[in-house]
Design a protein around this motif. Sequence first.
Motif, PDB file in Angstrom:
ATOM      1  N   SER A  79      10.717   3.490 106.448  1.00  0.00           N
ATOM      2  CA  SER A  79      11.312   3.898 105.592  1.00  0.00           C
ATOM      3  C   SER A  79      12.532   2.643 105.100  1.00  0.00           C
ATOM      4  CB  SER A  79      11.908   4.961 106.046  1.00  0.00           C
ATOM      5  OG  SER A  79      12.952   5.100 106.896  1.00  0.00           O
ATOM      6  N   ASN A  80      13.203   2.189 106.181  1.00  0.00           N
ATOM      7  CA  ASN A  80      14.199   1.047 105.461  1.00  0.00           C
ATOM      8  C   ASN A  80      13.988  -0.473 106.691  1.00  0.00           C
ATOM      9  OD1 ASN A  80      15.115   1.986 108.217  1.00  0.00           O
ATOM     10  ND2 ASN A  80      16.795   3.564 107.476  1.00  0.00           N
ATOM     11  N   GLY A  81      13.204  -0.413 107.583  1.00  0.00           N
ATOM     12  CA  GLY A  81      13.734  -1.626 108.777  1.00  0.00           C
ATOM     13  C   GLY A  81      14.294  -1.428 109.817  1.00  0.00           C
ATOM     14  N   ALA A  82      14.894  -0.824 109.709  1.00  0.00           N
ATOM     15  CA  ALA A  82      16.258  -0.451 110.622  1.00  0.00           C
ATOM     16  C   ALA A  82      15.476  -0.244 112.356  1.00  0.00           C
ATOM     17  CB  ALA A  82      16.705   0.524 110.600  1.00  0.00           C
ATOM     18  N   PHE A  83      15.849  -1.147 113.532  1.00  0.00           N
ATOM     19  CA  PHE A  83      15.630  -0.697 114.335  1.00  0.00           C
ATOM     20  C   PHE A  83      16.594   0.347 115.142  1.00  0.00           C
ATOM     21  CE2 PHE A  83      14.249  -4.708 112.989  1.00  0.00           C
ATOM     22  CZ  PHE A  83      12.820  -4.928 113.913  1.00  0.00           C
TER      23      PHE A  83
END
Length: 128
Positions: A79-83
């Motif tokens: 969804s947002n590329g967050a890790f």
Amino acid sequence: MNKKEEKAREYADGLMNSVKSYYVEKYGMERAKRMSDFDIYYVEQAYLDGWDAMLGGLLTNVKERQPDPNEEVVCRMVSNGAFVSGYIYQEDGKYKVATSPDFHFEDYGDYECDYWFPKPKLIEVNHG
């Protein structure tokens, strides 16, 4: 300019300043002045290429291979590329991440992940 590009510029500027200082000391100001924005551009590009290559070598596509179900890994959210760290499981044909109960993370993409890598082990260093 995104964060990665900002870091590339910061790195290139620092490196080029070091090189210019060396050139001034070794060869004089005239030769140092010949270094251009063109040179800085190529240093930035090398940084960005190296960054992408490092991440590409580090990340595993979840469709190609999954970690052990009991292994906590670092996952990239679709969804947002967050890790985030968590445990990968499959549901409705999608690979999703279950985070620890004490970890607060809102993901409106239904916790779907696409890449993962093993969670790094921190080594305690005794300084005395």
